[in-house]
Scaffold this motif. Structure first.
Motif, PDB file in Angstrom:
ATOM      1  N   ALA A   1      93.423  52.885  31.700  1.00  0.00           N
ATOM      2  CA  ALA A   1      93.420  51.444  31.961  1.00  0.00           C
ATOM      3  C   ALA A   1      93.763  50.597  30.745  1.00  0.00           C
TER       4      ALA A   1
ATOM      5  N   GLU B   1      89.618  47.801  32.985  1.00  0.00           N
ATOM      6  CA  GLU B   1      90.433  47.913  34.195  1.00  0.00           C
ATOM      7  C   GLU B   1      90.971  46.568  34.654  1.00  0.00           C
TER       8      GLU B   1
ATOM      9  N   ARG C   1      88.858  56.993  32.479  1.00  0.00           N
ATOM     10  CA  ARG C   1      89.115  55.676  33.082  1.00  0.00           C
ATOM     11  C   ARG C   1      89.608  54.676  32.035  1.00  0.00           C
TER      12      ARG C   1
END
Length: 503
Positions: free
Chosen positions: A387, A306, A383
């Motif tokens: 990302a 991220e 996620r």
């Protein structure tokens, strides 16, 4: 009568940094087994980072697999069967290559096995990888790495200047194996500049963790993560508490260093079992996992992705339809959230403000326990999908069989291993399809292997598989008939949004 592919004869000799190893030719491929990539991590090297391989004289026999890492014997499908040699001297790998001559170096595929970092072995029949070498014209490598207390508990606080202990030993083993591939794979016909790492479960956690490990960058060029649980990497505070609990279980509180270095493998396994049995107060964690040590691994993989600091190599990543249901079966050890009581405890220890929002997304599901699989595997993988700075191809594996439906698990954790490794006609594949579904599994096998091989060769799967991006979230659903969906399970994803998990 055996086919000509099954006949085993002596194979070529290859010179490595450790010495010359002679392989065998079997099942239509050349294979070299039990090749050391580091020194035996025994005696003074127990709990130490892998050291350079010890050279040998003469020609080493590469017809037999090396000992599997110390673990409980649970069967040979992914780990150690009753007759499999086992020991701490386990840092070996296996290389499989086509028998045909090529004018160009071949792409390399390096496999890391799963098993919650407590079981697994590169010698398991599941992971032979003959199909990749024969069909894909690639060089296939499978790697042993240390497991359990010997590989994934952080005892570094108990080391001394005279007898240091490093952290993340299993992760360090994997990096040492990739360095061996860089330095040696050309001798086997492989291209060290075209290396794909791939793995399932703990092996996929290894893949996403290696992508976040600075010292591993440049050792691989593509990655495939099958059912990774990227959040199962914890900080030093939690890891050292688990290490202290292990030392107590070992009965070594008075002299932890002497206890750890002097314990037998069986004593280490027993203490690990005691530790696992007392983790009920931290549901949804596994103590044997990589640790953010501020040294080898400076930050959690999810933070690295991220923050744009993970290796920006092309990535295939996905999970299975009902990941968590496997862990409802008897004798399964991984602590997935398979009850609402454990889910409530987990939220209380992480982000209680999200509990009602997340649980509400599962109220109308026939199996509310699927929340556990989504917590551990699916949402953290999403996620990473959204990302990652490099190209991403996302999938969900939905193919099931009547046997799996009868068991109530459907396309659960690990089921994609059957098509990936061409197991439709193996004894396990025949059992899985005993009530039907073998034709669909064979067809899936053809498609998945073609995608994995093309990705290893060209850096992208088939053209009908679009890239994932956070706007469209296009995902390939692998089923009897494959399809592309945009943002599958959107409601669940939105319910989990903002969840960070344990530190």
């Amino acid at each position: 009568m055996r086919s000509r592919h099954q006949i085993t004869v002596p194979g070529p000799e290859v010179k490595t940094t450790g010495g010359v190893v002679r392989g065998i030719t079997t099942h239509g491929v050349h294979t070299w087994r039990g090749v050391p990539y580091a020194a035996p991590p025994v005696e003074e090297l127990r709990f130490r980072a892998p050291q350079p391989v010890v050279p040998w004289e003469g020609v080493r026999d590469g017809s037999r697999y090396g000992p599997v890492p110390v673990q409980e014997r649970i069967g040979e499908f992914i780990g150690a069967g009753k007759e499999t040699p086992m020991g701490e001297d386990c840092l070996t790998l296996n290389v499989t290559a086509p028998t045909t001559v090529s004018d160009e170096p071949r792409p390399v595929m390096v496999w890391f096995y799963g098993g919650a970092f407590v079981v697994g072995a590169s010698s398991a029949p599941t992971y032979r990888g003959y199909d990749f070498a024969r069909r894909g014209d690639v060089v296939y490598v499978s790697v042993n790495y240390r497991l359990g207390a010997l590989g994934y508990l952080d005892f570094s606080a108990y080391g001394t200047p005279e007898r240091p202990i490093e952290s993340n030993l299993g992760l360090r083993d994997q990096i040492a194996a990739l360095e061996w591939v860089r330095d040696n794979i050309a001798a086997f016909g492989g291209d060290p500049d075209q290396v794909t790492i791939f793995g399932e479960s703990a092996g996929a956690i290894s893949v996403t963790t290696l992508m976040a490990t600075p010292s591993a960058h440049g050792l691989f060029h593509r990655a495939i993560a099958e059912s990774s649980a990227p959040g199962m990497v914890f900080g030093q505070r939690r890891a050292r508490a688990w290490a202290a609990g292990f030392v107590t279980a070992l009965g070594a509180d008075d002299d932890p260093l002497a206890g750890l270095t002097g314990a037998t493998p069986r004593q280490l396994l027993g203490a690990a079992q005691v530790l696992r049995d007392h983790l009920g107060d931290q549901p949804g964690t596994i103590p044997t996992a990589p640790v953010v040590d501020g040294d080898l691994l400076p930050e959690s993989p999810l933070d690295a992705f991220e923050g744009g600091r993970a290796a920006d190599v092309p990535l295939i990543i996905g999970t299975n339809d009902t990941e968590g249901r496997l862990f409802e079966l008897p004798r399964m050890r991984l602590d997935v959230l398979v009850s609402e009581e454990r889910a409530h405890t987990m939220f209380a220890l992480t982000q209680p403000e999200l509990r009602d929002q997340v649980l509400a997304a599962y109220e109308d599901q026939p199996f509310r326990k699927d929340l556990g699989g989504d917590y551990m595997f699916w949402y953290p993988s999403v996620r990473i999908m959204q990302a990652h700075r490099g190209p991403v191809w996302a999938y969900r594996y939905d193919l099931t069989t009547p046997v799996l439906n009868l068991m109530g698990v459907r396309a659960t954790h690990g089921m994609e291993l059957y098509p990936v490794f061409g197991l439709a006609d193996s004894s396990a594949g025949k059992w899985l399809t005993a009530l039907g579904g073998r034709r669909s599994l064979r067809a899936m096998q053809e498609r998945v292997q073609a995608d994995w091989i093309r990705f290893a060769r060209e850096g992208a799967p088939a053209s009908h598989w679009p890239q994932y991006d956070p706007e469209t979230r296009l995902t390939k659903i692998l089923d009897r008939t494959d399809r592309i969906e945009s943002d599958p399970r959107r409601e669940r994803r939105l319910a989990w949004e903002g969840f960070r998990g344990y530190d």
